[in-house]
Design a protein around this motif. Sequence first.
Motif, PDB file in Angstrom:
ATOM      1  N   LEU A   1       0.820  -1.206   0.000  1.00 15.72           N
ATOM      2  CA  LEU A   1       0.000   0.000   0.000  1.00 15.72           C
ATOM      3  C   LEU A   1       0.853   1.255   0.000  1.00 15.72           C
ATOM      4  N   SER A   2       0.263   2.339  -0.444  1.00 17.37           N
ATOM      5  CA  SER A   2       0.931   3.633  -0.328  1.00 17.37           C
ATOM      6  C   SER A   2       0.933   4.034   1.150  1.00 17.37           C
ATOM      7  N   THR A   3       1.715   5.026   1.486  1.00 20.54           N
ATOM      8  CA  THR A   3       1.755   5.503   2.869  1.00 20.54           C
ATOM      9  C   THR A   3       0.385   5.995   3.307  1.00 20.54           C
ATOM     10  N   GLY A   4      -0.300   6.722   2.435  1.00 23.19           N
ATOM     11  CA  GLY A   4      -1.637   7.227   2.752  1.00 23.19           C
ATOM     12  C   GLY A   4      -2.634   6.097   2.971  1.00 23.19           C
ATOM     13  N   GLU A   5      -2.572   5.060   2.133  1.00 23.51           N
ATOM     14  CA  GLU A   5      -3.466   3.909   2.305  1.00 23.51           C
ATOM     15  C   GLU A   5      -3.194   3.192   3.624  1.00 23.51           C
ATOM     16  N   ARG A   6      -1.925   3.081   3.978  1.00 27.69           N
ATOM     17  CA  ARG A   6      -1.583   2.447   5.274  1.00 27.69           C
ATOM     18  C   ARG A   6      -2.156   3.257   6.421  1.00 27.69           C
ATOM     19  N   CYS A   7      -2.076   4.593   6.326  1.00 24.78           N
ATOM     20  CA  CYS A   7      -2.634   5.452   7.381  1.00 24.78           C
ATOM     21  C   CYS A   7      -4.140   5.262   7.497  1.00 24.78           C
ATOM     22  N   LEU A   8      -4.843   5.173   6.374  1.00 26.96           N
ATOM     23  CA  LEU A   8      -6.286   4.957   6.415  1.00 26.96           C
ATOM     24  C   LEU A   8      -6.626   3.577   6.973  1.00 26.96           C
ATOM     25  N   ALA A   9      -5.818   2.580   6.629  1.00 27.36           N
ATOM     26  CA  ALA A   9      -6.035   1.233   7.174  1.00 27.36           C
ATOM     27  C   ALA A   9      -5.783   1.233   8.683  1.00 27.36           C
ATOM     28  N   GLY A  10      -4.772   1.981   9.131  1.00 34.09           N
ATOM     29  CA  GLY A  10      -4.516   2.107  10.571  1.00 34.09           C
ATOM     30  C   GLY A  10      -5.660   2.796  11.292  1.00 34.09           C
ATOM     31  N   LEU A  11      -6.246   3.791  10.647  1.00 34.36           N
ATOM     32  CA  LEU A  11      -7.407   4.468  11.222  1.00 34.36           C
ATOM     33  C   LEU A  11      -8.594   3.510  11.285  1.00 34.36           C
ATOM     34  N   ALA A  12      -8.813   2.748  10.221  1.00 31.35           N
ATOM     35  CA  ALA A  12      -9.914   1.767  10.220  1.00 31.35           C
ATOM     36  C   ALA A  12      -9.724   0.750  11.338  1.00 31.35           C
ATOM     37  N   ARG A  13      -8.477   0.290  11.532  1.00 36.57           N
ATOM     38  CA  ARG A  13      -8.214  -0.673  12.613  1.00 36.57           C
ATOM     39  C   ARG A  13      -8.554  -0.060  13.968  1.00 36.57           C
ATOM     40  N   ALA A  14      -8.241   1.201  14.153  1.00 32.75           N
ATOM     41  CA  ALA A  14      -8.544   1.862  15.425  1.00 32.75           C
ATOM     42  C   ALA A  14     -10.047   2.036  15.615  1.00 32.75           C
ATOM     43  N   LEU A  15     -10.765   2.280  14.548  1.00 32.33           N
ATOM     44  CA  LEU A  15     -12.203   2.541  14.634  1.00 32.33           C
ATOM     45  C   LEU A  15     -13.049   1.275  14.766  1.00 32.33           C
ATOM     46  N   VAL A  16     -12.480   0.129  14.472  1.00 27.80           N
ATOM     47  CA  VAL A  16     -13.262  -1.106  14.404  1.00 27.80           C
ATOM     48  C   VAL A  16     -13.951  -1.462  15.726  1.00 27.80           C
ATOM     49  N   LEU A  17     -13.389  -1.059  16.860  1.00 31.13           N
ATOM     50  CA  LEU A  17     -14.011  -1.326  18.164  1.00 31.13           C
ATOM     51  C   LEU A  17     -14.930  -0.190  18.621  1.00 31.13           C
ATOM     52  N   GLU A  18     -15.054   0.846  17.788  1.00 38.33           N
ATOM     53  CA  GLU A  18     -15.822   2.032  18.159  1.00 38.33           C
ATOM     54  C   GLU A  18     -15.402   2.535  19.544  1.00 38.33           C
ATOM     55  N   PRO A  19     -14.105   2.875  19.693  1.00 38.87           N
ATOM     56  CA  PRO A  19     -13.582   3.262  21.006  1.00 38.87           C
ATOM     57  C   PRO A  19     -14.135   4.589  21.508  1.00 38.87           C
ATOM     58  N   GLU A  20     -14.219   4.699  22.824  1.00 38.80           N
ATOM     59  CA  GLU A  20     -14.630   5.979  23.407  1.00 38.80           C
ATOM     60  C   GLU A  20     -13.443   6.921  23.508  1.00 38.80           C
ATOM     61  N   LEU A  21     -12.244   6.400  23.463  1.00 42.29           N
ATOM     62  CA  LEU A  21     -11.015   7.194  23.451  1.00 42.29           C
ATOM     63  C   LEU A  21     -10.243   6.864  22.182  1.00 42.29           C
TER      64      LEU A  21
END
Length: 176
Positions: free
Chosen positions: A144-164
């Motif tokens: 992936l491009s660097t930008g795609e990796r960043c979006l995938a990292g964001l998706a991984r963080a959002l998958v649990l719908e964290p409060e923090l």
Amino acid sequence: MSAETLIELEAVSTRLSGWQVLHGVSLCIAPGEATVFMGEAGSGKSNLLKVAAGLVVPEEGRVLWRGKDIWSLSRSEVKEFRGHSAFVFQDAALWANQSIYENLALPLRVHRPGLGRAELERAMAKAIETSGYVGELEARPAELSTGERCLAGLARALVLEPELLFLDEPTSALGE
């Protein structure tokens, strides 16, 4: 601290490579509140986020989650804290030997082990849509491009719908 405080730093100080990075930092963040830290490169923003997220132990002071010192939490309380918080690193910090699908599924498998495949995929689809990731799920991070990796990292963080949600330079590489 009020009853509404989700995360609190009390007089936190840290050093990095012998340099004082944070000195006596105190702050409170309530549920639903968005807080932004701005400053020059090297001013301690990333260190502050890592301390607040429980990734760096402060030399002085305390970090409280719902009024409890995160460095005094029991093993089950730490797992609960990790299930309610997520960190997006500047470089995405994806597992290189795993597909994007597996990177996104990992938090769900750890924190919601009884989740069926349909629920897992629904949670992943929601995180992917929210993050804006449009790449191939079977790809490995190196593809992936660097930008795609960043979006995938964001998706991984959002998958649990964290409060923090801790975002360390979340848009720095999106154009890459």
